[in-house]
Design an enzyme around this catalytic site. Structure first.
Site, short mmCIF file in Angstrom:
data_model
loop_
_atom_site.label_atom_id
_atom_site.label_comp_id
_atom_site.label_asym_id
_atom_site.label_seq_id
_atom_site.Cartn_x
_atom_site.Cartn_y
_atom_site.Cartn_z
N GLU A 84 0.89 -1.16 0.00
CA GLU A 84 0.00 0.00 0.00
C GLU A 84 0.93 1.21 0.00
N THR A 100 -0.48 -5.37 4.70
CA THR A 100 0.30 -5.73 3.50
C THR A 100 1.79 -5.43 3.68
N THR A 134 11.43 2.97 0.22
CA THR A 134 11.24 4.39 -0.05
C THR A 134 12.19 5.25 0.78
N ASP A 135 12.43 6.46 0.30
CA ASP A 135 13.25 7.40 1.09
C ASP A 135 12.48 7.93 2.30
N GLU A 136 11.14 7.70 2.33
CA GLU A 136 10.34 8.25 3.44
C GLU A 136 10.68 7.60 4.77
N TYR A 159 2.29 5.14 6.60
CA TYR A 159 2.91 4.49 5.43
C TYR A 159 4.40 4.30 5.64
N ALA A 161 6.18 4.41 8.33
CA ALA A 161 6.50 3.52 9.46
C ALA A 161 6.35 2.06 9.04
N LYS A 163 6.70 0.87 5.99
CA LYS A 163 7.81 0.53 5.09
C LYS A 163 9.11 0.35 5.89
N ASN A 188 10.64 10.09 -4.88
CA ASN A 188 9.33 10.13 -5.57
C ASN A 188 9.44 9.80 -7.05
N TYR A 216 -1.40 21.27 -0.87
CA TYR A 216 -1.41 21.18 0.58
C TYR A 216 -0.54 22.29 1.18
N ARG A 223 10.10 17.61 -2.90
CA ARG A 223 10.29 16.20 -3.23
C ARG A 223 11.38 16.11 -4.31
N ASN A 258 6.39 21.61 -4.35
CA ASN A 258 5.15 21.15 -4.99
C ASN A 258 4.58 22.24 -5.91
N GLY A 293 1.23 16.00 9.67
CA GLY A 293 2.61 15.46 9.77
C GLY A 293 3.38 15.52 8.47
P1 NAD Z 1 1.27 1.17 -6.50
O1 NAD Z 1 0.38 1.54 -5.39
O2 NAD Z 1 1.12 1.79 -7.83
O3 NAD Z 1 1.18 -0.43 -6.74
C1 NAD Z 1 1.20 -1.35 -5.69
C2 NAD Z 1 0.87 -2.72 -6.27
O4 NAD Z 1 0.92 -3.68 -5.19
C3 NAD Z 1 -0.52 -2.82 -6.90
O5 NAD Z 1 -0.44 -3.47 -8.14
C4 NAD Z 1 -1.31 -3.62 -5.88
O6 NAD Z 1 -2.36 -4.37 -6.47
C5 NAD Z 1 -0.24 -4.52 -5.28
N1 NAD Z 1 -0.58 -4.99 -3.94
C6 NAD Z 1 -1.01 -4.23 -2.89
N2 NAD Z 1 -1.24 -5.02 -1.82
C7 NAD Z 1 -0.93 -6.29 -2.20
C8 NAD Z 1 -0.94 -7.55 -1.53
N3 NAD Z 1 -1.35 -7.66 -0.27
N4 NAD Z 1 -0.53 -8.63 -2.21
C9 NAD Z 1 -0.13 -8.54 -3.50
N5 NAD Z 1 -0.12 -7.38 -4.19
C10 NAD Z 1 -0.50 -6.27 -3.55
O7 NAD Z 1 2.74 1.34 -5.93
P2 NAD Z 1 4.07 1.93 -6.62
O8 NAD Z 1 4.03 3.39 -6.55
O9 NAD Z 1 4.29 1.24 -7.90
O10 NAD Z 1 5.16 1.44 -5.55
C11 NAD Z 1 5.74 0.14 -5.66
C12 NAD Z 1 6.75 -0.05 -4.53
O11 NAD Z 1 7.76 0.95 -4.61
C13 NAD Z 1 6.13 0.08 -3.14
O12 NAD Z 1 6.73 -0.89 -2.30
C14 NAD Z 1 6.51 1.49 -2.69
O13 NAD Z 1 6.61 1.56 -1.29
C15 NAD Z 1 7.85 1.66 -3.38
N6 NAD Z 1 8.19 3.07 -3.71
C16 NAD Z 1 7.31 3.86 -4.40
C17 NAD Z 1 7.69 5.15 -4.76
C18 NAD Z 1 6.78 6.07 -5.54
O14 NAD Z 1 7.10 7.25 -5.69
N7 NAD Z 1 5.65 5.60 -6.06
C19 NAD Z 1 8.96 5.61 -4.41
C20 NAD Z 1 9.82 4.78 -3.69
C21 NAD Z 1 9.43 3.49 -3.37
O1 DAU Z 2 9.30 9.58 -1.55
C1 DAU Z 2 8.81 8.39 -2.04
C2 DAU Z 2 7.31 8.31 -1.83
O2 DAU Z 2 6.72 9.24 -2.74
C3 DAU Z 2 6.73 6.92 -2.03
O3 DAU Z 2 7.28 6.05 -1.08
C4 DAU Z 2 5.21 6.95 -1.91
O4 DAU Z 2 4.66 5.68 -2.18
C5 DAU Z 2 4.67 7.94 -2.93
O5 DAU Z 2 3.26 8.03 -2.83
C6 DAU Z 2 5.31 9.31 -2.72
O6 DAU Z 2 4.85 9.90 -1.47
P1 DAU Z 2 4.44 11.46 -1.37
O7 DAU Z 2 3.55 11.62 -0.22
O8 DAU Z 2 5.66 12.31 -1.46
O9 DAU Z 2 3.65 11.58 -2.78
P2 DAU Z 2 2.29 12.33 -3.19
O10 DAU Z 2 2.22 12.30 -4.67
O11 DAU Z 2 1.13 11.85 -2.40
O12 DAU Z 2 2.58 13.84 -2.73
C7 DAU Z 2 3.70 14.56 -3.25
C8 DAU Z 2 3.69 15.91 -2.57
O13 DAU Z 2 2.56 16.66 -3.03
C9 DAU Z 2 3.56 15.87 -1.05
O14 DAU Z 2 4.34 16.91 -0.48
C10 DAU Z 2 2.07 16.13 -0.80
C11 DAU Z 2 1.70 17.05 -1.96
N1 DAU Z 2 0.32 16.92 -2.46
C12 DAU Z 2 -0.14 15.69 -2.78
C13 DAU Z 2 -1.43 15.52 -3.26
C14 DAU Z 2 -1.95 14.14 -3.59
C15 DAU Z 2 -0.47 18.06 -2.63
O15 DAU Z 2 -0.03 19.19 -2.34
N2 DAU Z 2 -1.73 17.90 -3.11
C16 DAU Z 2 -2.27 16.67 -3.41
O16 DAU Z 2 -3.45 16.59 -3.83
#
Ligand code: NAD
Ligand code: DAU
Length: 355
Positions: A84, A100, A134-136, A159, A161, A163, A188, A216, A223, A258, A293
């Site tokens: 998630e 998950t 993730t870097d978070e 989230y 925590a 990860k 990101n 926000y 990012r 942002n 937060g």
């Molecule tokens: P996403 O939310 O687009 O996709 C997550 C996928 O995992 C989905 O296909 C979902 O169906 C599947 N999934 C969720 N729960 C599951 C379960 N219980 N069993 C099997 N499959 C399940 O995520 P993303 O953005 O592609 O991120 C992928 C990975 O990379 C994550 O682990 C995330 O923490 C990490 N990550 C994401 C980012 C980012 O910016 N998106 C950055 C750094 C790391």
């Molecule tokens: O840093 C890696 C992470 O980046 C991943 O681990 C996460 O899975 C991924 O979702 C992402 O997290 P963020 O919280 O940084 O991403 P998000 O796109 O939700 O938000 C990016 C920035 O934009 C954040 O500072 C919040 C802001 N934001 C986000 C949304 C959805 C807004 O200002 N308005 C919005 O509607």
């Protein structure tokens, strides 16, 4: 021929990785995904029907189903992306994140360890469990400095925590049981096929629909943006050549507030899809209540992966963002299926309503 398990391969980054591996390797890919709201098989494009791609709708919390897959396919490695991933959802409802991201990673580690113990010495040595994180997990930076592989963990959202907990479990399975693991912590991502709850696709699609662009707080959170295909190349490289037990930080050196991101999207749309009324899309920007937060700044020092593995991003933020905006403009059908939920109806018809 290698067989590799990819978990979360129907998600945003997982599907980019599957598309890359099907194209650039001769590996057989077993794509293990529960198909939650974020999983979409349409994101796999041609890889979906490729003879070396095999899809299994399995929840990573389901140990017997995972064991059956390990026994049937005998993989030489796992790249674990299933999670998630949306911070706002984790604030509203942390339970699925704990389930998950923590329990699912634990169950997958146990299934992988049991299987790994059945391998001969050479196959054990070559096996890799690559955890994508993730870097978070490192928390929030002030105006200076970068996250590195030695930065102390300081997660602040449900989230991050969850990860962080999964990273600790993966390292524990290495130190305690000897499982050859790799961990990557990435900044990101943005690019094609990202679910439109995350900042960049949400802003593109809201602007096109003439809806407010919710920013926000003051929009001054920072990012470090990386184009998803650059991340996928980094994952392939770490999986193939990373040191067992090691961590690699991955980032784009593309720090933006942002507000800068939203302004850049509006400027691109003004050029590529001008509004009929002649106004800039930027007039839709709307400041809304801040995320509780809300981490102030993330920035990655990616010098280790560059120095040791020769990786660097191919896209700048300008080139990557233009590709992304053009992709959303050109892929109205994927967008429509996601926005109308049609892709979920397809999943339910073909797999039943299990998520
Ligand atoms: P996403 O939310 O687009 O996709 C997550 C996928 O995992 C989905 O296909 C979902 O169906 C599947 N999934 C969720 N729960 C599951 C379960 N219980 N069993 C099997 N499959 C399940 O995520 P993303 O953005 O592609 O991120 C992928 C990975 O990379 C994550 O682990 C995330 O923490 C990490 N990550 C994401 C980012 C980012 O910016 N998106 C950055 C750094 C790391
Ligand atoms: O840093 C890696 C992470 O980046 C991943 O681990 C996460 O899975 C991924 O979702 C992402 O997290 P963020 O919280 O940084 O991403 P998000 O796109 O939700 O938000 C990016 C920035 O934009 C954040 O500072 C919040 C802001 N934001 C986000 C949304 C959805 C807004 O200002 N308005 C919005 O509607």
């Amino acid at each position: 021929m290698h067989t590799i398990f990819i978990t979360g391969g129907a998600g945003f980054i997982g599907s980019a990785l599957v598309r890359l591996l099907v194209q650039e390797t001769d590996w057989r890919i077993v794509n293990i995904d529960k198909l939650t709201y974020a999983g979409n098989l349409e994101s796999l494009a041609e890889a979906r029907t490729h003879p070396r791609h095999c899809f299994a709708r399995v929840d990573i919390c389901d140990r017997p189903a995972l064991e059956r897959l390990f026994t049937e396919f005998r993989p030489s490695g796992v790249i674990h992306l299933a999670a998630e991933t949306h911070v706002d959802r984790s604030i509203l409802g942390p339970a699925e994140f704990i389930k998950t991201n923590i329990e699912g990673t634990y169950v997958l580690l146990e299934a992988a360890l049991d299987y790994w113990r059945t391998l001969d010495d050479s196959a054990r040595r070559d096996f890799r469990f690559h955890h994508v994180s993730t870097d978070e997990v490192f928390g929030s930076l002030g105006p200076q400095g970068f996250f590195t592989e030695t930065t102390a963990y300081d997660p602040r959202s449900p989230y991050s925590a969850s990860k962080a907990a999964s990273d600790h479990l993966v390292r524990a399975w290495h130190h305690t049981y000897g499982l050859p693991i790799l961990i990557t912590n990435c900044s990101n991502n943005y690019g094609p096929y990202q679910f439109p709850e995350k900042l960049i696709p949400l802003m593109i699609l809201n602007a096109l629909a003439d809806k407010p662009l919710p920013i926000y707080g003051r929009g001054d959170n920072v990012r470090d943006w990386l184009y998803v295909e650059d991340h996928a190349r980094a994952l392939k490289l770490v999986f193939e050549r990373g040191q067992p037990g090691a961590t690699y930080c991955i980032g784009g050196h593309n720090e933006k507030t942002n507000l800068e991101v939203v302004d850049a999207i509006c400027a691109l749309l003004d050029r590529l899809r001008p509004r009929a009324d002649g106004r800039s899309h930027a007039h839709l920007k709307t400041f809304v209540a801040d995320r509780p937060g809300h981490d102030k700044r993330y920035a990655i020092d990616a010098s280790k992966i560059r120095r040791e593995l020769g990786w660097q991003p191919l896209e700048t933020f300008a080139t990557g963002l233009e590709k992304t905006v053009r992709w959303y403009l050109d892929n109205a059908q994927w967008v429509e299926h996601v926005q109308t939920g049609e892709y979920r109806q397809w999943i339910e018809k073909n797999y039943g309503s299990r998520s």
